[in-house]
Design a protein around this motif. Structure first.
Motif, PDB file in Angstrom:
ATOM      1  N   ALA A  26       0.800  -0.967  -0.053  1.00  0.00           N
ATOM      2  CA  ALA A  26       0.029  -0.012  -0.021  1.00  0.00           C
ATOM      3  C   ALA A  26       0.837   1.252   0.148  1.00  0.00           C
ATOM      4  O   ALA A  26       1.837   1.162   0.742  1.00  0.00           O
ATOM      5  CB  ALA A  26      -1.076   0.086   1.207  1.00  0.00           C
ATOM      6  N   GLN A  66      -4.052   0.760  -2.877  1.00  0.00           N
ATOM      7  CA  GLN A  66      -3.605  -0.387  -2.340  1.00  0.00           C
ATOM      8  C   GLN A  66      -2.212  -1.000  -2.764  1.00  0.00           C
ATOM      9  O   GLN A  66      -1.611  -1.804  -2.302  1.00  0.00           O
ATOM     10  CB  GLN A  66      -4.650  -1.383  -2.944  1.00  0.00           C
ATOM     11  CG  GLN A  66      -5.908  -1.243  -2.218  1.00  0.00           C
ATOM     12  CD  GLN A  66      -7.061  -2.045  -3.132  1.00  0.00           C
ATOM     13  OE1 GLN A  66      -7.086  -2.800  -4.116  1.00  0.00           O
ATOM     14  NE2 GLN A  66      -8.462  -1.987  -2.657  1.00  0.00           N
ATOM     15  N   GLY A 104      -8.552   0.498  -6.627  1.00  0.00           N
ATOM     16  CA  GLY A 104      -7.398   0.438  -5.785  1.00  0.00           C
ATOM     17  C   GLY A 104      -7.249   1.552  -4.864  1.00  0.00           C
ATOM     18  O   GLY A 104      -6.212   1.558  -4.060  1.00  0.00           O
ATOM     19  N   ASP A 106      -8.160   3.647  -1.858  1.00  0.00           N
ATOM     20  CA  ASP A 106      -8.652   3.445  -0.680  1.00  0.00           C
ATOM     21  C   ASP A 106      -9.256   4.686   0.366  1.00  0.00           C
ATOM     22  O   ASP A 106      -9.378   4.635   1.452  1.00  0.00           O
ATOM     23  CB  ASP A 106      -7.830   2.578   0.580  1.00  0.00           C
ATOM     24  CG  ASP A 106      -7.581   1.275   0.091  1.00  0.00           C
ATOM     25  OD1 ASP A 106      -8.569   0.650  -0.509  1.00  0.00           O
ATOM     26  OD2 ASP A 106      -6.442   0.700   0.331  1.00  0.00           O
TER      27      ASP A 106
END
Length: 94
Positions: free
Chosen positions: A2, A58, A35, A37
């Motif tokens: 991440a 991510q 992807g 967040d």
């Protein structure tokens, strides 16, 4: 792994409120992408024209793929409001 992508941006003097709205509009385009967040928009307490735009991803690959999907028109409202080009930094999220 991440990552966090951080953009340090300053609006033209006195344009902070307009800039904040343009950032919120941009976040609404970016945050639904695969992807992502989430996005945090931070406004400096002692300078209402200075912001951090923090994207949580991510992975670096997810960020790279999503970046291809953001239309250039999404940035158009911000461009005339920049006091200087934004500084971009990428961090590994721990």
């Amino acid at each position: 792994m991440a990552i966090k992508v951080v953009y340090d941006m300053t609006a033209t003097a006195g344009k902070g409120d307009e800039f904040a709205q343009a950032l919120a509009d941009l976040a609404a385009v970016v945050s639904p992408l695969a992807g992502c967040d989430g996005i945090d928009i931070l406004r400096k307490q002692d300078n209402a024209d200075q912001f951090l735009f923090v994207e949580s991803w991510q992975s670096g690959e997810a960020y790279a793929e999503a970046s291809k999907l953001v239309p250039q028109t999404a940035f158009a409202p911000l461009k005339p409001l920049f006091a200087a080009p934004p500084a971009r930094s990428v961090y590994d999220a721990q």
